[in-house]
Motif scaffolding. Sequence first.
Motif, PDB file in Angstrom:
ATOM      1  N   PHE A  53       0.838  -1.193   0.000  1.00 48.00           N
ATOM      2  CA  PHE A  53       0.000   0.000   0.000  1.00 48.00           C
ATOM      3  C   PHE A  53       0.874   1.245   0.000  1.00 48.00           C
ATOM      4  CE2 PHE A  53      -2.483  -3.373   1.940  1.00 48.00           C
ATOM      5  CZ  PHE A  53      -3.740  -3.204   1.380  1.00 48.00           C
ATOM      6  N   GLY A  54       0.452   2.259  -0.757  1.00 50.94           N
ATOM      7  CA  GLY A  54       1.217   3.488  -0.877  1.00 50.94           C
ATOM      8  C   GLY A  54       1.001   4.445   0.278  1.00 50.94           C
ATOM      9  N   THR A  55       1.533   5.655   0.132  1.00 50.83           N
ATOM     10  CA  THR A  55       1.400   6.698   1.137  1.00 50.83           C
ATOM     11  C   THR A  55      -0.027   7.239   1.153  1.00 50.83           C
ATOM     12  OG1 THR A  55       1.943   8.471  -0.405  1.00 50.83           O
ATOM     13  CG2 THR A  55       3.789   7.360   0.714  1.00 50.83           C
ATOM     14  N   LEU A  56      -0.315   8.082   2.121  1.00 55.55           N
ATOM     15  CA  LEU A  56      -1.639   8.688   2.205  1.00 55.55           C
ATOM     16  C   LEU A  56      -1.956   9.472   0.939  1.00 55.55           C
ATOM     17  CD1 LEU A  56      -4.223   9.397   3.753  1.00 55.55           C
ATOM     18  CD2 LEU A  56      -2.970  11.287   4.836  1.00 55.55           C
ATOM     19  N   GLU A  57      -1.019  10.239   0.456  1.00 60.17           N
ATOM     20  CA  GLU A  57      -1.287  11.024  -0.747  1.00 60.17           C
ATOM     21  C   GLU A  57      -1.455  10.141  -1.976  1.00 60.17           C
ATOM     22  OE1 GLU A  57      -2.222  14.123  -0.756  1.00 60.17           O
ATOM     23  OE2 GLU A  57      -2.023  13.914   1.413  1.00 60.17           O
ATOM     24  N   GLU A  58      -0.685   9.084  -2.058  1.00 65.09           N
ATOM     25  CA  GLU A  58      -0.822   8.162  -3.185  1.00 65.09           C
ATOM     26  C   GLU A  58      -2.163   7.437  -3.169  1.00 65.09           C
ATOM     27  OE1 GLU A  58       3.899   6.997  -3.867  1.00 65.09           O
ATOM     28  OE2 GLU A  58       2.667   5.865  -2.447  1.00 65.09           O
ATOM     29  N   GLU A  59      -2.694   7.176  -1.984  1.00 68.41           N
ATOM     30  CA  GLU A  59      -3.929   6.401  -1.836  1.00 68.41           C
ATOM     31  C   GLU A  59      -5.147   7.294  -1.587  1.00 68.41           C
ATOM     32  OE1 GLU A  59      -4.096   3.116  -2.122  1.00 68.41           O
ATOM     33  OE2 GLU A  59      -2.010   2.446  -1.929  1.00 68.41           O
ATOM     34  N   ARG A  60      -4.960   8.594  -1.469  1.00 69.15           N
ATOM     35  CA  ARG A  60      -6.021   9.478  -0.989  1.00 69.15           C
ATOM     36  C   ARG A  60      -7.315   9.368  -1.808  1.00 69.15           C
ATOM     37  NH1 ARG A  60      -6.679  14.030   2.195  1.00 69.15           N
ATOM     38  NH2 ARG A  60      -4.443  14.113   2.697  1.00 69.15           N
ATOM     39  N   TYR A  61      -7.208   9.430  -3.124  1.00 68.21           N
ATOM     40  CA  TYR A  61      -8.420   9.412  -3.954  1.00 68.21           C
ATOM     41  C   TYR A  61      -9.232   8.147  -3.703  1.00 68.21           C
ATOM     42  CZ  TYR A  61     -11.519   9.352  -7.982  1.00 68.21           C
ATOM     43  OH  TYR A  61     -12.629   9.288  -8.789  1.00 68.21           O
ATOM     44  N   SER A  62      -8.569   7.000  -3.686  1.00 69.51           N
ATOM     45  CA  SER A  62      -9.269   5.739  -3.434  1.00 69.51           C
ATOM     46  C   SER A  62      -9.868   5.706  -2.031  1.00 69.51           C
ATOM     47  CB  SER A  62      -8.305   4.562  -3.614  1.00 69.51           C
ATOM     48  OG  SER A  62      -7.856   4.476  -4.942  1.00 69.51           O
ATOM     49  N   LEU A  63      -9.135   6.222  -1.060  1.00 68.40           N
ATOM     50  CA  LEU A  63      -9.626   6.232   0.320  1.00 68.40           C
ATOM     51  C   LEU A  63     -10.861   7.115   0.450  1.00 68.40           C
ATOM     52  CD1 LEU A  63      -6.234   6.463   2.236  1.00 68.40           C
ATOM     53  CD2 LEU A  63      -7.649   4.427   1.895  1.00 68.40           C
ATOM     54  N   GLY A  76     -11.901   2.207   9.321  1.00 63.20           N
ATOM     55  CA  GLY A  76     -10.625   2.358  10.015  1.00 63.20           C
ATOM     56  C   GLY A  76      -9.455   2.271   9.064  1.00 63.20           C
ATOM     57  N   ILE A  77      -8.279   2.627   9.565  1.00 65.64           N
ATOM     58  CA  ILE A  77      -7.095   2.651   8.720  1.00 65.64           C
ATOM     59  C   ILE A  77      -5.865   2.209   9.510  1.00 65.64           C
ATOM     60  CG2 ILE A  77      -6.686   5.111   9.195  1.00 65.64           C
ATOM     61  CD1 ILE A  77      -5.669   5.297   6.231  1.00 65.64           C
ATOM     62  N   VAL A  78      -5.021   1.432   8.852  1.00 62.28           N
ATOM     63  CA  VAL A  78      -3.686   1.103   9.364  1.00 62.28           C
ATOM     64  C   VAL A  78      -2.724   2.142   8.796  1.00 62.28           C
ATOM     65  CG1 VAL A  78      -1.841  -0.617   9.421  1.00 62.28           C
ATOM     66  CG2 VAL A  78      -4.240  -1.353   9.445  1.00 62.28           C
ATOM     67  N   PRO A  79      -2.129   3.009   9.633  1.00 63.44           N
ATOM     68  CA  PRO A  79      -1.320   4.123   9.111  1.00 63.44           C
ATOM     69  C   PRO A  79       0.050   3.719   8.585  1.00 63.44           C
ATOM     70  CG  PRO A  79      -2.163   4.591  11.316  1.00 63.44           C
ATOM     71  CD  PRO A  79      -2.341   3.137  11.075  1.00 63.44           C
ATOM     72  N   LEU A  93      -5.756  11.863   9.145  1.00 58.43           N
ATOM     73  CA  LEU A  93      -6.692  10.739   9.095  1.00 58.43           C
ATOM     74  C   LEU A  93      -8.016  11.118   9.752  1.00 58.43           C
ATOM     75  CD1 LEU A  93      -4.186   7.890   9.998  1.00 58.43           C
ATOM     76  CD2 LEU A  93      -4.755   8.824   7.748  1.00 58.43           C
ATOM     77  N   ARG A  94      -7.924  11.829  10.862  1.00 62.86           N
ATOM     78  CA  ARG A  94      -9.150  12.330  11.512  1.00 62.86           C
ATOM     79  C   ARG A  94      -9.867  13.312  10.603  1.00 62.86           C
ATOM     80  NH1 ARG A  94      -8.046  15.525  16.895  1.00 62.86           N
ATOM     81  NH2 ARG A  94      -7.051  16.875  15.350  1.00 62.86           N
ATOM     82  N   GLU A  95      -9.109  14.180   9.958  1.00 62.82           N
ATOM     83  CA  GLU A  95      -9.715  15.187   9.078  1.00 62.82           C
ATOM     84  C   GLU A  95     -10.421  14.544   7.890  1.00 62.82           C
ATOM     85  OE1 GLU A  95      -6.404  17.675   8.134  1.00 62.82           O
ATOM     86  OE2 GLU A  95      -6.526  18.808  10.021  1.00 62.82           O
ATOM     87  N   MET A  96      -9.930  13.412   7.424  1.00 62.32           N
ATOM     88  CA  MET A  96     -10.557  12.732   6.293  1.00 62.32           C
ATOM     89  C   MET A  96     -11.862  12.044   6.685  1.00 62.32           C
ATOM     90  SD  MET A  96      -7.366  11.061   4.177  1.00 62.32           S
ATOM     91  CE  MET A  96      -8.469  10.299   2.956  1.00 62.32           C
ATOM     92  N   GLY A  97     -12.037  11.748   7.960  1.00 61.50           N
ATOM     93  CA  GLY A  97     -13.278  11.134   8.407  1.00 61.50           C
ATOM     94  C   GLY A  97     -13.179   9.691   8.840  1.00 61.50           C
ATOM     95  N   PHE A  98     -11.952   9.197   9.057  1.00 63.59           N
ATOM     96  CA  PHE A  98     -11.810   7.839   9.562  1.00 63.59           C
ATOM     97  C   PHE A  98     -12.321   7.765  10.998  1.00 63.59           C
ATOM     98  CE2 PHE A  98      -8.747   7.746   6.073  1.00 63.59           C
ATOM     99  CZ  PHE A  98      -9.125   6.560   5.457  1.00 63.59           C
ATOM    100  N   SER A  99     -12.841   6.600  11.357  1.00 64.53           N
ATOM    101  CA  SER A  99     -13.402   6.390  12.688  1.00 64.53           C
ATOM    102  C   SER A  99     -12.385   5.820  13.666  1.00 64.53           C
ATOM    103  CB  SER A  99     -14.602   5.433  12.619  1.00 64.53           C
ATOM    104  OG  SER A  99     -15.612   5.953  11.796  1.00 64.53           O
ATOM    105  N   PHE A 100     -11.487   4.986  13.152  1.00 63.69           N
ATOM    106  CA  PHE A 100     -10.519   4.362  14.054  1.00 63.69           C
ATOM    107  C   PHE A 100      -9.215   4.087  13.323  1.00 63.69           C
ATOM    108  CE2 PHE A 100     -12.781   0.804  12.130  1.00 63.69           C
ATOM    109  CZ  PHE A 100     -11.832  -0.186  11.934  1.00 63.69           C
ATOM    110  N   VAL A 101      -8.173   3.908  14.132  1.00 61.70           N
ATOM    111  CA  VAL A 101      -6.841   3.555  13.655  1.00 61.70           C
ATOM    112  C   VAL A 101      -6.513   2.169  14.197  1.00 61.70           C
ATOM    113  CG1 VAL A 101      -4.389   4.061  13.960  1.00 61.70           C
ATOM    114  CG2 VAL A 101      -5.979   5.895  13.385  1.00 61.70           C
TER     115      VAL A 101
END
Length: 228
Positions: A53-63, A76-79, A93-101
Motif C-alpha cells: 500500500f502506498g502513502t496517504l497522498e498516493e492512496e487518498r483518492y481511493s480512500l 478504520g485505517i492502518v497508518p 486521518l481524523r480530518e478525512m473522516g476515519f473512525s478508528f486507527v
Amino acid sequence: MKSLKRLLQDSNLTLIYSLPLNDKRLAEAALLGGADVLKVHINVSHRASGTKFGTLEEERYSLEEILRLAGDRPVGIVPKGEGIVTAEDLIPLREMGFSFVSAYAHHLAPEVLAFPGLEIMVAPDYTYSLDELRHWQAWGVDVLEASVIEPSGYGEPLNLRDVGTYARFAELGLPVVVPTQRKITPLNVPLLGKAGVKGLMLGAVVTGKEPEQVRSVMQEFRNAIDSL
C-alpha cells in the motif's frame, strides 16, 4: 464520530472487511454482502494479501471514495506497517473522516491513546504474553485486535486452541476483534460468539480479491452472524 467500539459492544458479532487493496469495487462488494465496518491500509506491505500500500497522498483518492461508499459505517485505517505511529500522523486521518486507527502495539506511540476524535484498535502479535495486555483497557485502548497467529500458520484451519486464546483475551474486558489469519469459515461463527469475540474481520485469506467472491463470502458470514 461513527464508533467501532460502540458497534462492537451493542451487537452479537460485528462483521468487518479488511481490504486487500484500496479499491472501491471491493468496498462496495463487501458492503453489499453485509459488512458493518471497513478497514484500509497505507504505508504497509501486507503479508496476508501480498499487497504493498502506498502513502496517504498516493492512496487518498481511493480512500475518499471508500469513505463515501461507507456512509454511516465506521471505516478504520492502518497508518503504517513499520516505525512508530505518532499523534501527528493521526491528524490528517481524523480530518478525512476515519473512525478508528489500527496497528500493532509496538508500532504505536503512547500519546495516540489520548488523541481525540479517533478510536484506537491495538493488536498484539504472536510473541506477546497475556500479562502485557492487562493494562490496555485502563490506558485507553478501545478495541483489541487478536492478531496472534504465527505467520507459518496463516491460512490454516481454525482450531480449538485458537478459540481458547481469543476467549482469554475477551476476559480482559476490551471488545475483541479476530482477523482471519486462520481460514475461518461460517461454521466457526457460533463458537467464536460463545468465546466472547465481538468482531470478525475478514481478509484476503478468506475472501480472495475478486469483488464477486468478496460479496459472496461476506454474505455467507452475514447469514451465519444473523443466525446467532
